[in-house]
Write an enzyme that holds these catalytic residues in place. Structure first.
Site, PDB file in Angstrom:
ATOM      1  N   LYS A 169       1.017  -4.945   3.776  1.00 52.82           N
ATOM      2  CA  LYS A 169       1.168  -5.693   5.028  1.00 52.82           C
ATOM      3  C   LYS A 169       2.642  -5.912   5.351  1.00 52.82           C
ATOM      4  O   LYS A 169       3.064  -5.840   6.504  1.00 52.82           O
ATOM      5  CB  LYS A 169       0.434  -7.032   4.943  1.00 52.82           C
ATOM      6  CG  LYS A 169      -1.081  -6.906   4.865  1.00 52.82           C
ATOM      7  CD  LYS A 169      -1.740  -8.275   4.836  1.00 52.82           C
ATOM      8  CE  LYS A 169      -3.262  -8.142   4.778  1.00 52.82           C
ATOM      9  NZ  LYS A 169      -3.925  -9.474   4.745  1.00 52.82           N
ATOM     10  N   ASP A 186       3.436 -13.660  -5.017  1.00 48.27           N
ATOM     11  CA  ASP A 186       2.094 -14.227  -5.076  1.00 48.27           C
ATOM     12  C   ASP A 186       2.206 -15.686  -5.497  1.00 48.27           C
ATOM     13  O   ASP A 186       2.474 -15.992  -6.659  1.00 48.27           O
ATOM     14  CB  ASP A 186       1.235 -13.451  -6.076  1.00 48.27           C
ATOM     15  CG  ASP A 186      -0.193 -13.967  -6.151  1.00 48.27           C
ATOM     16  OD1 ASP A 186      -0.530 -14.911  -5.407  1.00 48.27           O
ATOM     17  OD2 ASP A 186      -0.972 -13.431  -6.965  1.00 48.27           O
ATOM     18  N   ASN A 192       6.984 -20.424   4.403  1.00 50.20           N
ATOM     19  CA  ASN A 192       5.948 -20.748   5.376  1.00 50.20           C
ATOM     20  C   ASN A 192       4.566 -20.284   4.939  1.00 50.20           C
ATOM     21  O   ASN A 192       3.611 -20.419   5.678  1.00 50.20           O
ATOM     22  CB  ASN A 192       6.301 -20.109   6.732  1.00 50.20           C
ATOM     23  CG  ASN A 192       5.465 -20.686   7.861  1.00 50.20           C
ATOM     24  OD1 ASN A 192       5.128 -21.851   7.831  1.00 50.20           O
ATOM     25  ND2 ASN A 192       5.132 -19.860   8.837  1.00 50.20           N
ATOM     26  N   TYR A 217      -6.053 -29.614   2.906  1.00 48.56           N
ATOM     27  CA  TYR A 217      -4.858 -29.063   3.537  1.00 48.56           C
ATOM     28  C   TYR A 217      -3.930 -30.197   3.995  1.00 48.56           C
ATOM     29  O   TYR A 217      -2.719 -30.148   3.782  1.00 48.56           O
ATOM     30  CB  TYR A 217      -5.255 -28.196   4.735  1.00 48.56           C
ATOM     31  CG  TYR A 217      -4.092 -27.575   5.474  1.00 48.56           C
ATOM     32  CD1 TYR A 217      -3.407 -26.490   4.945  1.00 48.56           C
ATOM     33  CD2 TYR A 217      -3.690 -28.082   6.706  1.00 48.56           C
ATOM     34  CE1 TYR A 217      -2.332 -25.921   5.625  1.00 48.56           C
ATOM     35  CE2 TYR A 217      -2.620 -27.525   7.397  1.00 48.56           C
ATOM     36  CZ  TYR A 217      -1.954 -26.447   6.850  1.00 48.56           C
ATOM     37  OH  TYR A 217      -0.893 -25.888   7.530  1.00 48.56           O
ATOM     38  N   LYS A 245      -0.023 -31.163   2.778  1.00 49.02           N
ATOM     39  CA  LYS A 245       1.088 -31.325   3.711  1.00 49.02           C
ATOM     40  C   LYS A 245       1.786 -32.677   3.525  1.00 49.02           C
ATOM     41  O   LYS A 245       3.011 -32.775   3.630  1.00 49.02           O
ATOM     42  CB  LYS A 245       0.596 -31.186   5.155  1.00 49.02           C
ATOM     43  CG  LYS A 245       0.135 -29.781   5.489  1.00 49.02           C
ATOM     44  CD  LYS A 245       1.263 -28.797   5.314  1.00 49.02           C
ATOM     45  CE  LYS A 245       0.791 -27.375   5.224  1.00 49.02           C
ATOM     46  NZ  LYS A 245       1.889 -26.425   4.969  1.00 49.02           N
TER      47      LYS A 245
END
Length: 293
Positions: free
Chosen positions: A37, A63, A89, A166, A170
């Site tokens: 990718k 990874d 990111n 999630y 954060k």
């Protein structure tokens, strides 16, 4: 962008890479788990900017689900003569509980590996200035973690609330960045080559993060989410920020207020408690890593 600029975006889909290439930095390194990718992204950039940019684009495998891989990547970065910015990111959002490297996968990827990379590589590399930032989210305003042993609680499948995981990751990132930024500012070894560490949310963008989301969330994304190219612009903006941005949270390309609880007495206490426990986790993964601060 100086001639010796090096940038390390860790999430190809952020659309940061084309923006950086357009600014003609010397080297752009795309770090991604799936090399194929990254190579596709590299080829696209070279095709679009053929004859227009002198940026050399490389693809390195990274990874965040493997501490050994992250440490190896960090050593590779540390061997470079200069690093100007690293963009961390990459992240995951999943409702499926799984242990990876001894912790729940979201915490391993979004928290532990993120700061392992931050301290294992760029902080050791010489440069006039280094700008290290971690992708963040406005979702930090939604949660508070009150467990005595935070990492043990988050690794317990019996009590895991994956729908909110999630957001938890954060909030942890934001608290850790604020603590780490203060430690870096007070560190003698970073006086001559200061590290700028901050967090930014690129906004609600189209991405694979919502692939396991609810149908209402997917419909909301279809109607309101920003194109990833727009989100990428906010990332470039933060890369170019100066020392006054150190430790700050960015939203819509400007320094923004965090949730009130973050700087409350409760938040300050939570930050210390989290850092004390996180320090033990980091030292367990890589003994002596805190000496890089």
């Amino acid at each position: 962008m100086g001639d010796a600029a090096r940038y390390f975006p860790t999430f190809v889909k952020s659309q940061l890479c084309p923006h950086v290439a357009r600014l003609n930095c010397a080297k752009l390194i795309i770090a991604c788990r799936t090399v194929s990718k990254g190579e596709t992204a590299r080829k696209d950039i070279e095709d679009v900017f053929a004859g227009k940019s002198e940026t050399k684009v490389e693809v390195w495998q990274l990874d965040l689900g493997s501490y050994d891989n992250v440490k190896s990547f960090g050593k590779r970065v540390g061997a470079l003569d200069r690093v100007d910015a690293i963009v961390e990111n990459a992240g995951i959002s999943t409702r499926k509980f799984a242990l990876v490297e001894g912790h729940e996968s979201t915490i391993t990827t979004n928290v532990v590996s993120t700061f392992l990379l931050c301290l294992a590589g760029p902080a050791q590399t010489e440069g006039d200035r280094q700008n290290v930032w971690r992708g963040a989210s406005v979702d930090h305003c939604l949660i508070r973690c009150k467990d005595a042993d935070i990492f043990a609680a988050l690794s317990d499948p019996k009590t895991a609330r994956m729908a909110d995981r999630y957001n938890v990751s954060k909030a942890m990132e934001l608290l850790i960045v604020r603590k780490l930024a203060a430690l870096l500012s007070a560190s003698p070894q970073h006086v001559s080559s200061p590290v700028i560490l901050n967090t930014v949310t690129p906004g609600f963008c189209h991405s694979s993060l919502a692939s396991e989301g609810s149908i209402p969330l997917k419909l909301l994304a279809a109607a309101l989410a920003r194109p990833t190219e727009v989100g990428g612009r906010t990332l470039v903006n933060v890369i170019e920020q100066g020392q006054d941005s150190h430790g700050q949270f960015f939203n819509d390309a400007k320094i923004a207020l965090v949730a009130r609880w973050v700087e409350s007495d409760y938040g300050v206490g939570a930050r210390k408690k989290l850092w004390d426990q996180f320090s033990v986790v980091l030292e367990g993964v890589e003994p002596g890593i805190l000496k890089n601060i």
